[in-house]
Design an enzyme around this catalytic site. Structure first.
Site, PDB file in Angstrom:
ATOM      1  N   TYR B  50       0.851  -1.198   0.000  1.00  0.00           N
ATOM      2  CA  TYR B  50       0.000   0.000   0.000  1.00  0.00           C
ATOM      3  C   TYR B  50       0.882   1.242   0.000  1.00  0.00           C
ATOM      4  CZ  TYR B  50      -4.206  -2.745   0.780  1.00  0.00           C
ATOM      5  OH  TYR B  50      -5.258  -3.620   0.622  1.00  0.00           O
ATOM      6  N   GLU B  51       0.481   2.261  -0.762  1.00  0.00           N
ATOM      7  CA  GLU B  51       1.360   3.427  -0.922  1.00  0.00           C
ATOM      8  C   GLU B  51       1.550   4.193   0.387  1.00  0.00           C
ATOM      9  OE1 GLU B  51      -0.612   5.452  -4.087  1.00  0.00           O
ATOM     10  OE2 GLU B  51      -2.041   6.428  -2.760  1.00  0.00           O
ATOM     11  N   SER B  52       0.714   3.899   1.380  1.00  0.00           N
ATOM     12  CA  SER B  52       0.914   4.504   2.705  1.00  0.00           C
ATOM     13  C   SER B  52       2.177   3.969   3.368  1.00  0.00           C
ATOM     14  CB  SER B  52      -0.292   4.196   3.588  1.00  0.00           C
ATOM     15  OG  SER B  52      -0.559   2.804   3.610  1.00  0.00           O
ATOM     16  N   GLY B  53       2.774   2.913   2.813  1.00  0.00           N
ATOM     17  CA  GLY B  53       4.049   2.420   3.338  1.00  0.00           C
ATOM     18  C   GLY B  53       4.022   0.983   3.811  1.00  0.00           C
TER      19      GLY B  53
END
Lengths: 278, 250
Positions: B50-53
């Site tokens: 997920y691009e949130s990390g």
């Protein structure tokens, strides 16, 4: 660079905002879904700040509120939606209809803005990445350009550094010396703090000693201008270990923000100043 | 065979594009549903990023946002956003990226920014987010989007993410580009010689005429067009369980 916070100084949020956030400042309130500093944002609005340039990767509800309240003249961002719900209606009304007044926009991709903060934190003038090539985002030549690699000749995107006057974040913990610790999804907060001239942190709790935590970010007190204890200061976002995301409020916001009158009623109910020129 | 609707068929068809073991970058909305559906059906070992990390997130329920705590709590590693985009996405460590679109043209160029002029838009859309780098660097890009003449347009109002470029020949990015476009009518794939999106498969019950009528350019149709297998009971059960936010055993 901020002057060192006297060890152990924890200030009231109202004092921190009054001292460090000024009309016309470039202000970054960061937190990627998690740890969004809503309470600090509301204090900025209550103190009637105007003409701010607001920087944030995901404007989220926090900037939808500030934009609707007339706090901002300019927005620098990379994704302006209500995650999983839909539009940010106050942002849209400002851009599409200039309500409550015109809002200038500079936009990046996530990679672009994350790298712009990183360059800012390193006090470099720009960052390099492969993205942007062929997109219309490249037309914003004052913030996105290109550079040729001196070693390989490859043409790369260059993105101008972002250096906010003040960055505000929310974290789980401060210790008694005013050092700060955050964990979970830590987004771009370290970069945004180190890129800024001044930094304000609201925290859930003050402890004598930090716990051991894998993957935690620790910010020493001497890069921070103020630390304020604001439990639940990220609501309706969340602080891992302290609260869960109020997904119902994110859903409800769609109806509140869709209409100017219901938005203004929400602002009045929450003791937030309406825009002077609304 | 249970009843299903075109949105469910679209979700199922998108999920089937993920192979077991793929590293998949997941965004908000339909991609989130498709990736988690794949993980609960035929691709239990696909790795969700997920691009949130959150790397190797194993959400027990369908996350409502890409920054839900469940993602970080179940991840092998949680990295900062600059690290995610520089060391993971930009560096080419993603096999599959799912993208949505407000507008898409025949060469797979995507607009998620504005309808109308950028300076004075008729509709201000959310913007680029993580998509430009995913479109550039993921080995395969799968676009999930409902077909309509307003969405499938001759020319996009703004290029937020590059597919194959204005004439299909301008792609310079390292990834393969949009290898599949999954719609509520069927599947489009780039023509191997021109990169023009071509209708190659139809969902059960959909006609070529319907797909052509909902495309704002003269849609190319492949010879020997195939039918997508209908959703299985297992796929529908998993999909509906995800949408109802039921917890998985995993």
């Amino acid at each position: 660079m901020p002057s060192p916070a006297p060890p152990g100084t924890i200030t009231a949020l109202s004092e921190a905002i009054a001292e460090h956030v000024h009309d016309g400042d470039t202000v970054a309130l960061e937190g990627f879904t998690h740890l969004i500093p809503f309470a600090a944002a509301h204090e900025i609005a209550r103190q009637g700040r105007r003409h701010l340039t607001l920087v944030r990767m995901t404007p989220d509800l926090v900037y939808d509120q500030l934009i609707g309240l007339g706090v901002a003249d300019r927005l620098v961002f990379s994704y302006g939606g209500n995650p999983g719900v839909g539009s940010l209606h106050r942002l849209r009304d400002a851009v599409e209809n200039s309500w409550p007044h015109p809002l200038a926009v500079q936009e990046h991709s996530h990679a672009g803005l994350a790298n712009a903060y990183s360059a800012g934190a390193a006090r470099l003038p720009f960052a390099v990445l492969r993205g942007y090539r062929g997109t219309d985002l490249e037309r914003q030549r004052d913030i996105i350009s290109s550079v040729t690699c001196p070693f390989t000749g490859e043409e790369l995107a260059a993105v101008k550094a972002v250096n906010p006057d003040v960055t505000v974040i929310h974290a789980q913990l401060a210790d008694r010396d005013g050092n700060v610790m955050l964990w979970g999804i830590t987004g771009v907060q370290r970069e945004a703090v180190l890129a800024a001239d001044r930094a304000i942190v609201t925290v859930e709790q003050v402890v004598d000693e930090f716990p051991e935590r894998t993957g935690a970010v620790i910010l020493p007190n001497w890069v921070l201008s103020a630390v304020c204890v604001v439990p639940n200061g990220a609501w309706p976002s969340y602080a891992a270990g302290y609260s869960v995301r109020d997904n119902d409020f994110y859903q409800r916001w769609d109806a509140i923000a869709r209409d100017r009158d219901s938005f203004l009623a929400w602002a009045a109910d929450n003791d937030l100043k309406e825009s002077a020129d609304a | 065979m249970p009843e299903w609707d075109s949105a469910e068929m679209m979700n199922v068809a998108a999920a089937r594009e993920l192979h077991d073991g793929d590293v998949c970058l997941v965004g908000v909305g339909p991609p989130n549903l498709a990736a988690n559906l794949a993980r609960r059906t035929h691709a239990p070992n696909c790795r969700l990023v997920y691009e949130s990390g959150a790397i190797d997130a194993k959400p027990r329920r369908l996350p409502l946002s890409i920054g839900d705590d469940d993602l970080a709590a179940t991840a092998t590693a949680v990295v900062s956003v600059p690290e995610m985009f520089n060391f993971w996405v930009g560096a080419g460590r993603i096999d599959v990226g799912f993208l949505g679109a407000a507008q898409i043209d025949r060469f797979g160029n995507i607009n998620t920014t504005v309808i109308g002029a950028h300076a004075h838009p008729k509709v201000r859309l959310p913007g680029a987010g993580g998509a430009p780098e995913i479109a550039a660097a993921a080995r395969r890009v799968i676009v999930i989007v409902k077909q309509s003449p307003r969405t499938f347009v001759e020319t996009v109002d703004f290029v937020s993410s590059v597919g194959y470029g204005p004439t299909g020949r301008e792609r310079v990015a390292p990834g393969a580009g949009p290898t599949r476009v999954i719609t509520d009518h069927g599947v489009l794939e780039p023509d191997p010689s021109t990169n023009e999106l071509t209708l190659t498969r139809l969902h059960p019950g959909v006609t070529v005429e319907q797909a052509v009528a909902t495309t704002g350019w003269v849609l190319k149709v492949a010879e020997g067009i195939q039918e997508v297998p209908a959703p299985t009971t297992a796929e529908l059960t998993a999909l509906r369980g995800l949408r109802n936010r039921e917890a998985s055993d995993a």
